[in-house]
Design an enzyme around this catalytic site. Structure first.
Site, short mmCIF file in Angstrom:
data_model
loop_
_atom_site.label_atom_id
_atom_site.label_comp_id
_atom_site.label_asym_id
_atom_site.label_seq_id
_atom_site.Cartn_x
_atom_site.Cartn_y
_atom_site.Cartn_z
N HIS A 85 -39.75 -22.70 77.34
CA HIS A 85 -40.36 -24.42 77.53
C HIS A 85 -39.55 -25.05 78.34
CE1 HIS A 85 -42.64 -25.00 73.24
NE2 HIS A 85 -44.02 -24.29 74.71
N TYR A 95 -44.63 -33.85 73.43
CA TYR A 95 -45.31 -32.99 72.23
C TYR A 95 -46.66 -34.37 71.35
CZ TYR A 95 -42.15 -29.60 72.66
OH TYR A 95 -41.75 -27.98 72.18
N GLU A 137 -34.66 -27.68 72.31
CA GLU A 137 -35.11 -28.22 73.57
C GLU A 137 -34.01 -29.55 74.37
OE1 GLU A 137 -39.43 -28.48 74.44
OE2 GLU A 137 -39.52 -26.15 73.01
N TYR A 190 -34.44 -14.63 82.69
CA TYR A 190 -35.10 -14.56 84.18
C TYR A 190 -35.33 -16.77 84.06
CZ TYR A 190 -37.88 -17.53 80.27
OH TYR A 190 -37.89 -18.55 79.40
N GLN A 207 -42.29 -17.52 86.05
CA GLN A 207 -41.21 -16.93 85.27
C GLN A 207 -40.67 -14.91 85.98
OE1 GLN A 207 -43.14 -17.80 82.89
NE2 GLN A 207 -42.77 -20.17 83.14
N TYR A 208 -39.76 -15.17 86.85
CA TYR A 208 -39.49 -13.83 86.94
C TYR A 208 -37.81 -13.22 86.28
CZ TYR A 208 -43.05 -13.84 90.42
OH TYR A 208 -44.53 -14.27 90.47
N VAL A 275 -42.47 -2.56 87.36
CA VAL A 275 -41.82 -3.51 87.35
C VAL A 275 -40.74 -4.47 85.96
CG1 VAL A 275 -43.53 -5.78 87.30
CG2 VAL A 275 -41.95 -6.14 88.72
N THR A 278 -36.56 -4.68 86.54
CA THR A 278 -36.45 -5.79 87.09
C THR A 278 -34.68 -6.22 86.64
OG1 THR A 278 -37.73 -7.33 86.52
CG2 THR A 278 -37.56 -6.52 89.13
N PRO A 279 -35.15 -6.82 84.84
CA PRO A 279 -34.24 -7.08 84.24
C PRO A 279 -33.65 -6.20 83.88
CG PRO A 279 -36.54 -6.72 82.43
CD PRO A 279 -36.23 -6.64 83.95
N PHE A 389 -44.86 -9.66 79.41
CA PHE A 389 -44.93 -10.44 80.52
C PHE A 389 -45.99 -11.32 80.49
CE2 PHE A 389 -44.07 -6.61 83.27
CZ PHE A 389 -42.75 -6.59 83.50
C1 HEM Z 1 -45.61 -21.25 76.49
C2 HEM Z 1 -45.84 -22.52 70.88
C3 HEM Z 1 -45.88 -27.19 72.60
C4 HEM Z 1 -46.27 -26.10 76.73
C5 HEM Z 1 -45.67 -21.26 74.65
C6 HEM Z 1 -45.87 -20.52 74.05
C7 HEM Z 1 -45.58 -20.38 73.34
C8 HEM Z 1 -46.26 -22.67 72.94
C9 HEM Z 1 -45.95 -20.18 71.28
C10 HEM Z 1 -45.77 -18.85 74.68
C11 HEM Z 1 -44.30 -18.51 74.89
C12 HEM Z 1 -44.06 -17.13 75.64
O1 HEM Z 1 -44.51 -17.02 77.16
O2 HEM Z 1 -43.93 -15.98 74.92
C13 HEM Z 1 -46.41 -23.98 71.30
C14 HEM Z 1 -46.09 -24.70 70.00
C15 HEM Z 1 -45.99 -26.52 70.09
C16 HEM Z 1 -46.39 -25.97 71.89
C17 HEM Z 1 -46.01 -24.28 68.89
C18 HEM Z 1 -45.67 -27.71 69.62
C19 HEM Z 1 -45.16 -27.04 68.32
C20 HEM Z 1 -45.51 -27.32 74.05
C21 HEM Z 1 -45.97 -28.44 74.77
C22 HEM Z 1 -45.71 -28.25 76.47
C23 HEM Z 1 -45.96 -26.93 76.21
C24 HEM Z 1 -45.45 -29.89 74.45
C25 HEM Z 1 -46.28 -29.50 77.62
C26 HEM Z 1 -47.58 -30.03 77.12
C27 HEM Z 1 -46.12 -24.25 77.24
C28 HEM Z 1 -46.03 -24.10 78.79
C29 HEM Z 1 -45.85 -22.38 78.34
C30 HEM Z 1 -45.82 -22.40 76.79
C31 HEM Z 1 -45.92 -24.44 80.29
C32 HEM Z 1 -45.42 -21.44 79.22
C33 HEM Z 1 -47.06 -20.17 79.26
C34 HEM Z 1 -48.38 -20.84 80.22
O3 HEM Z 1 -47.89 -21.69 81.27
O4 HEM Z 1 -48.98 -19.98 80.42
N1 HEM Z 1 -45.78 -22.29 73.79
N2 HEM Z 1 -46.24 -25.07 72.40
N3 HEM Z 1 -45.57 -26.32 74.58
N4 HEM Z 1 -46.05 -23.82 75.95
FE1 HEM Z 1 -45.94 -24.44 74.16
#
Ligand code: HEM
Length: 395
Positions: A85, A95, A137, A190, A207-208, A275, A278-279, A389
């Site tokens: 995040h 949120y 965060e 990354y 992410q890379y 790939v 890399t890490p 990944f």
């Molecule tokens: C990724 C959970 C809130 C945006 C993730 C992942 C989880 C998660 C499990 C995957 C992590 C990984 O890639 O290993 C949650 C939970 C939330 C929450 C439980 C609330 C309590 C938010 C909010 C945002 C957000 C508020 C923004 C609007 C993202 C984005 C990703 C991500 C952009 C990257 C994955 C992608 O782009 O496909 N989150 N999240 N999340 N989350 Fe959240």
């Protein structure tokens, strides 16, 4: 603090979420993006199309719900997500928006099953879970800015060099446009890169892993070119073909909780597929620079020699260690690899020190096979660390 009654409702309704979780989160994302298309500038569109992010979010919410009375149990998972995040720029103000649409989706999927009382309990629980993320965060944002050379959000970098490492993997050397020194990172971490691809309405973030030991001069990433027909093939073909030396790219401060302690003396085994090297390369190079007496076993599996990146470099680094060993496994038979076929429990048993810690990175099927193989030969799960990944869906 949630009331006992609220916690009881959450625990009683969590099993419903386990069954309908992905349905709820799929609906959730549809409604969220209809109302807030600007959030598509943050989310990975490919993960969305493939349902991976929906599953990851459903799993996380379910894990939080069943552990609602002792949220500290999910803190390690929260840390991993919070790193991602932070690297993407998810902010506290996002949120409540996510919470609002998550509740709307629960209501729509559960229909009459979602009573006012249940929805109220989930709203409260979401608030508590969101606060855990927000506070963690907040610390990470502060650290990213406070670290020497650090910054907030995305910063312009210039691609100063592109190097072909194999027929499918190219390294990109990235230097800040303002020529400032770069913040350090831990081997295995990354960066998120942000691109505005012509013809795409929203920015793309990926992410890379950083693929070299830290140096203040540049960040290096090594990217596999995915097929343009493949759902994953939006960003990497653009990077490989369209972005040239001298072009800009936007980058956030390094992140991630998959890293090694370079000062540790204990034996370590680094296992990668494709790939996923890399890490591992960053870890190996960092160990050779800082702790060359450490026993290291480096194992790499690739489809064939043609797609094998860093072959010579890994062999040379392993040789420079006092106790370094490296092995190569090619899926397609030839006489240059140490083993042919897949990395099996039998091979692992033959070449690894079972007391060592293990770091594994590669495509999901590879990771599953290696993690199962390590368990089969008796390596305790606590000794095994891995990086996925894409979103961390359950293995
Ligand atoms: C990724 C959970 C809130 C945006 C993730 C992942 C989880 C998660 C499990 C995957 C992590 C990984 O890639 O290993 C949650 C939970 C939330 C929450 C439980 C609330 C309590 C938010 C909010 C945002 C957000 C508020 C923004 C609007 C993202 C984005 C990703 C991500 C952009 C990257 C994955 C992608 O782009 O496909 N989150 N999240 N999340 N989350 Fe959240």
């Amino acid at each position: 603090m949630l009331s006992q009654k609220t916690m009881d409702i959450i625990k009683a309704t969590a099993p419903v979420l386990e069954v309908t979780g992905t349905e709820i989160t799929t609906k959730f994302y549809q409604m969220l993006f209809d109302a807030h298309p600007e959030l598509l500038n943050i989310f990975n569109h490919t993960n969305q199309k493939q349902g991976r992010q929906q599953t990851a979010l459903a799993n996380a919410v379910y894990a939080a719900a069943v552990n609602i009375e002792r949220l500290e149990a999910i803190l390690p998972a929260v840390g991993k997500i919070a790193h991602k995040h932070r690297s993407l720029g998810v902010k506290p103000e996002h949120y409540p928006v996510v919470g609002e649409f998550l509740l709307k989706a629960i209501k729509e999927v559960l229909q009459d099953g979602a009573t006012e009382e249940i929805l109220q309990a989930w709203a409260e629980a979401y608030g508590v879970i969101a606060d855990v993320f927000i506070s963690l965060e907040k610390e990470m944002y502060k650290e990213a800015e406070a670290i020497e050379g650090g910054w907030n959000g995305f910063k312009e970098f210039i691609i100063t060099k592109k190097v072909e490492e194999s027929s499918v993997i190219t390294s990109f050397y990235l230097k800040p446009a303002d020529k400032s020194a770069l913040p350090s990172y831990l081997p295995g971490q990354y960066i998120t890169v942000q691109l505005q691809i012509p013809g795409e309405n929203y920015t793309q973030n990926r992410q890379y892993s950083l693929s070299s030991a830290y140096t203040p001069d540049y960040y290096r990433i090594s990217v596999k070119r995915e097929d343009e027909q493949d759902p994953n093939g939006t960003v990497s073909p653009y990077l490989h073909t369209n972005l040239l030396e001298g072009d800009s790219i936007f980058v956030s401060v390094p992140a991630g909780d998959f890293y090694i302690d370079v000062n540790d003396q204990a034996p370590i085994t680094l296992i990668s597929g494709g790939v996923g090297v890399t890490p591992m390369y960053s870890m190996l190079e960092s160990i050779t620079q800082q702790n060359s007496a450490r026993p290291v076993t480096f194992i790499h599996a690739a489809r064939s020699q043609a797609v094998h990146a860093f072959a010579k470099e890994v062999a040379a680094l392993a040789d420079s260690l006092q106790n370094g060993k490296s092995y190569v496994v090619y899926e397609q038979g030839d006489n240059v690899s140490d083993f042919t076929g897949y990395l099996t429990p039998e091979i692992l048993k033959q070449i690894v020190d079972q007391q060592s810690s293990f770091y594994v990175c590669g495509p999901v099927p590879f990771m599953k096979a290696v993690i199962n193989a390590l368990a089969e030969i008796g390596v305790p799960a606590e000794q095994v660390h891995y990086e996925f990944f894409g979103p961390a869906i359950a293995i």
